[in-house]
Design a protein around this motif. Structure first.
Motif, mmCIF file in Angstrom:
data_model
loop_
_atom_site.group_PDB
_atom_site.id
_atom_site.type_symbol
_atom_site.label_atom_id
_atom_site.label_comp_id
_atom_site.label_asym_id
_atom_site.label_seq_id
_atom_site.Cartn_x
_atom_site.Cartn_y
_atom_site.Cartn_z
ATOM 1 N N VAL A 215 43.550 32.388 24.308
ATOM 2 C CA VAL A 215 44.663 32.245 23.370
ATOM 3 C C VAL A 215 45.587 33.428 23.595
ATOM 4 O O VAL A 215 45.131 34.571 23.772
ATOM 5 C CB VAL A 215 44.174 32.174 21.909
ATOM 6 N N ALA A 216 46.884 33.150 23.662
ATOM 7 C CA ALA A 216 47.863 34.192 23.948
ATOM 8 C C ALA A 216 49.039 34.054 23.001
ATOM 9 O O ALA A 216 49.480 32.936 22.688
ATOM 10 C CB ALA A 216 48.343 34.096 25.391
ATOM 11 N N GLY A 217 49.545 35.184 22.528
ATOM 12 C CA GLY A 217 50.693 35.203 21.636
ATOM 13 C C GLY A 217 51.847 35.955 22.260
ATOM 14 O O GLY A 217 51.664 37.022 22.860
ATOM 15 N N CYS A 218 53.052 35.409 22.132
ATOM 16 C CA CYS A 218 54.233 35.988 22.778
ATOM 17 C C CYS A 218 55.242 36.477 21.743
ATOM 18 O O CYS A 218 55.260 36.027 20.586
ATOM 19 C CB CYS A 218 54.912 34.953 23.669
ATOM 20 N N ALA A 219 56.084 37.400 22.184
ATOM 21 C CA ALA A 219 57.253 37.766 21.402
ATOM 22 C C ALA A 219 58.195 36.570 21.373
ATOM 23 O O ALA A 219 58.031 35.607 22.130
ATOM 24 C CB ALA A 219 57.934 38.987 22.019
ATOM 25 N N GLY A 220 59.202 36.616 20.515
ATOM 26 C CA GLY A 220 60.130 35.492 20.467
ATOM 27 C C GLY A 220 61.305 35.755 19.557
ATOM 28 O O GLY A 220 61.175 36.426 18.533
ATOM 29 N N ASP A 221 62.438 35.225 19.956
ATOM 30 C CA ASP A 221 63.653 35.315 19.158
ATOM 31 C C ASP A 221 64.030 33.898 18.727
ATOM 32 O O ASP A 221 64.147 32.986 19.555
ATOM 33 C CB ASP A 221 64.789 35.924 19.978
ATOM 34 N N ALA A 222 64.208 33.695 17.423
ATOM 35 C CA ALA A 222 64.446 32.355 16.896
ATOM 36 C C ALA A 222 65.708 31.730 17.471
ATOM 37 O O ALA A 222 65.731 30.530 17.786
ATOM 38 C CB ALA A 222 64.526 32.403 15.368
ATOM 39 N N ASP A 223 66.774 32.509 17.628
ATOM 40 C CA ASP A 223 68.025 31.951 18.146
ATOM 41 C C ASP A 223 67.863 31.481 19.585
ATOM 42 O O ASP A 223 68.313 30.391 19.951
ATOM 43 C CB ASP A 223 69.138 32.995 18.053
ATOM 44 N N GLU A 224 67.198 32.315 20.423
ATOM 45 C CA GLU A 224 66.993 31.922 21.812
ATOM 46 C C GLU A 224 66.018 30.760 21.918
ATOM 47 O O GLU A 224 66.211 29.843 22.729
ATOM 48 C CB GLU A 224 66.474 33.124 22.606
ATOM 49 N N MET A 225 64.964 30.764 21.091
ATOM 50 C CA MET A 225 63.959 29.716 21.153
ATOM 51 C C MET A 225 64.535 28.362 20.738
ATOM 52 O O MET A 225 64.119 27.319 21.245
ATOM 53 C CB MET A 225 62.785 30.081 20.262
ATOM 54 N N SER A 226 65.487 28.360 19.826
ATOM 55 C CA SER A 226 66.062 27.109 19.344
ATOM 56 C C SER A 226 66.811 26.354 20.437
ATOM 57 O O SER A 226 67.038 25.144 20.318
ATOM 58 C CB SER A 226 66.996 27.378 18.164
ATOM 59 N N GLU A 227 67.194 27.047 21.503
ATOM 60 C CA GLU A 227 67.916 26.405 22.598
ATOM 61 C C GLU A 227 66.972 25.759 23.605
ATOM 62 O O GLU A 227 67.423 25.050 24.511
ATOM 63 C CB GLU A 227 68.798 27.438 23.302
#
Length: 365
Positions: A215-227
């Motif tokens: 199992v792996a967890g990543c960083a993330g930005d909601a605005d970038e991920m929404s695209e």
């Protein structure tokens, strides 16, 4: 812990308990990248100190040992560590002199595909580590490495002559390209760093083979991920890793006809899961992932201040727990969590929360 680390001139990075040993290891982000071993009853007097010289946020990973799905103490003295070389990880035995050479040195910059040795890829720096011993009586170590570019790399350390195994390859008289593809695999999870990674053994009663689940967890930005397409918006990935000698006959027929390719280690993404919804504007990144000792569920600590529990077999969410006012940065299951359900978390708010989740009282003796 803070008192024991007096004089390091750097913030704490991680504390990890060594199961059944009454000891813990503490990692600080000082100029020497110090990691120290402590007795729980005498925490102010370190048993040993070693220096990694790492300046990154990559956390150490004590070794778990698997035996029929449960954690045992077989390789409890081994620990995976970052180094001053941002793409190199080492594995040390805590019983040995810290000034001696480590047991393993792994260069994550090396990669082999289609039997081409000595090729290099820029995965960026190491951002997370996981270490598991698959066998209770004999050593079969697997190292997982989360990388800055969003890749996860996995190494079966039975190999002795691969180019990524720095010291051993030189001592054994060079590297073997086929061993590299047999004992290493990689998979791209996201475009953001893999901030946490954990490993657990999986056994198939139908085929009689064993594999790994990560199992792996990543960083993330909601605005970038929404695209991104919806199927790529998850920041929690579960990955199945098949070892070289565990590929089924069906897999072998589908692979290349050569014997080397047919026994290659490989990783596949089983699921990608989101934490809080992107539409809510919440923080979707993940800072910590930990399997329960029996491997049947895992916990995920998020930037959204919540702890999430998932079933390992299906990756379906089981619960969302609250209690923190800042990012959940640490998770520790009790050694008997499969029966007691005890689980502790730490966060940037300085608070420690203890939960009792899905206890199975029928397992108590």
């Amino acid at each position: 812990v803070n008192n024991a680390a007096e004089g390091r001139n750097g913030p704490g990075l991680a504390v990890r308990r060594l199961d059944q040993m009454q000891q813990f290891v503490y990692q600080s982000r000082d100029v020497l990248g110090t990691v120290s071993l402590h007795d729980i009853h005498r925490p102010l007097d370190p048993i040993l100190q070693l220096h990694t010289y790492s300046t990154t946020f990559c956390q150490m990973a004590p070794c778990d040992a698997a035996d029929d799905g449960a954690v045992i103490v077989g390789e409890r003295n081994l620990i995976a560590l970052p180094t001053q070389h941002q793409s190199v990880a080492i594995i040390r035995d805590l019983r040995c002199d810290p000034t001696c050479s480590p047991s393993y040195r792994i260069d994550t910059g090396y990669y082999c595909n289609d039997n081409i040795a000595h090729s290099r890829r820029n995965y960026g720096m190491l951002t997370s580590l996981g270490l598991l011993n698959l066998q209770g009586k004999s050593q079969q170590l697997v190292l997982g490495c989360g990388m800055e570019d969003g890749s996860a790399l996995f190494y079966d350390l039975r190999s002795k002559r691969s180019p990524w195994l720095l010291d051993n390859a030189a001592e054994e008289g060079g590297c073997l390209p086929e061993e590299t593809s047999n004992f290493m695999c990689q998979i791209k999870l996201a475009n953001d760093p893999v901030l946490s990674l954990d490993l657990s053994r999986s056994y198939s009663k139908d085929t009689g083979t064993q594999s790994l689940v990560s199992v792996a967890g990543c960083a993330g930005d909601a605005d970038e991920m929404s695209e991104l397409p919806e199927e790529d918006q998850g920041t929690v990935s579960t990955i199945k890793i098949k070892l070289a000698n565990d590929l089924t006959n069906v897999d072998r027929k589908m692979e290349h006809s050569s014997s080397n390719m047919s026994s290659s280690m490989k990783a596949t993404i089983r699921t990608k899961t989101r934490t809080c919804s992107i539409e809510s504007g919440g923080k979707i990144g993940v800072s910590v992932c930990r399997f329960r000792p029996d491997g049947r569920m895992f916990a995920v600590g998020g930037w959204d201040r919540r702890l999430r529990l998932f079933d390992r077999a299906s990756s379906k969410p089981l619960a969302i727990l609250q209690g923190h006012d800042d990012t959940v940065t640490a998770v520790d299951w009790a050694g008997n969590a499969s029966s007691t359900g005890m689980l502790a978390t730490g966060a940037g708010d300085g608070r420690i929360c203890i939960y009792r989740v899905f206890p199975n009282t029928s397992l108590k003796k």
